[in-house]
Write an enzyme that holds these catalytic residues in place. Sequence first.
Site: not given
Length: 337
Positions: A97, A100
């Site tokens: 991700c 993230c």
Amino acid sequence: MTVARPDSRQAAQAAALSSAMAGAVDLSGLKARAEQRSAGAAPQQRPAAPADGAGPPPAGGAAPATVIDVTEASFQDDVIERSMQVPVVVDLWAEWCQPCKQLSPVLEKLAGEGGGAWILAKIDVDANPRIAQAFQVQSIPMVVVVAGGQPVTSFQGVQPEPQLRQWIGQLLDALRDQMPGIAEAEARAGAAGEAAPVEEPEDPRLVAAEEALDRGDYAAAVGIYEQILASEPNHPEAAAALTQVRFLQRAESADPSAIGRADAAPDDVDAQIAAADAQVAAQDVTGAFDRLVQTVARTSGDDRDRARTHLVGLFELFGTDDERVTTARRALARALY
């Protein structure tokens, strides 16, 4: 999506940990599995992996870890138990991700600044699918705040640091009275800051320049400041110091009789500049400023520019809020325009 900020009603619910919020996410199954695993494993086999090497909250008032890695097995101790003392901000992320990787470092920074008033619990959803299921994760990054063993607020997506900082502040304000651990951590961080002030090391070049000034060796001090500015044009101290020292050089040889000679030769710009220096050295700052403003008003071309430049240099000897400087700047503007 923007960060959810609790209004007064939500803040009260969060502070009281009401039953309405308790039903937001069902953590009971996850807690039960964690307890069963902990009961079946020796303490040293527990696979919790705090990011900064800390385990459960320490005794004796020591500062706790502010960022920890959490697994399904460590969830009970690292999230539920810790959330009984301070809020635990759960960062649900995954290695793949990219957003993230933008959000997590900011949260880690803010957690470090918080000094233990809240804890950041980082959870890899791929490695811990039951936690992701318990928090009903549909997309990441997702952040959930757990307080008193229950989730109280959450948001999804990357948020800018100022917004996150404000959100954390509002969260702590909403929970501070009901969670004494917040105030204790803040007090501990404040005491540590008072006990160990950070002092910046002295710049050896500035020390050398000051020693030269103490000896009255203005030329050496000027040389040092000029070398500093040659390599660091925006040095915060050297430019102002150089202006001061150059004036001290001129003031040391200032001739009080220069004032009379300048009065007798109003069109002699060099005489006006020398007289202005003599007046500043004699503490007649307003008189020096007026002299050069008048010189600017009645000259032109290079003569005007020399008088103006010298006057601006004299301004730099004093604070920008000095009333004499403010008044002279206005007069200079009128003389120029």
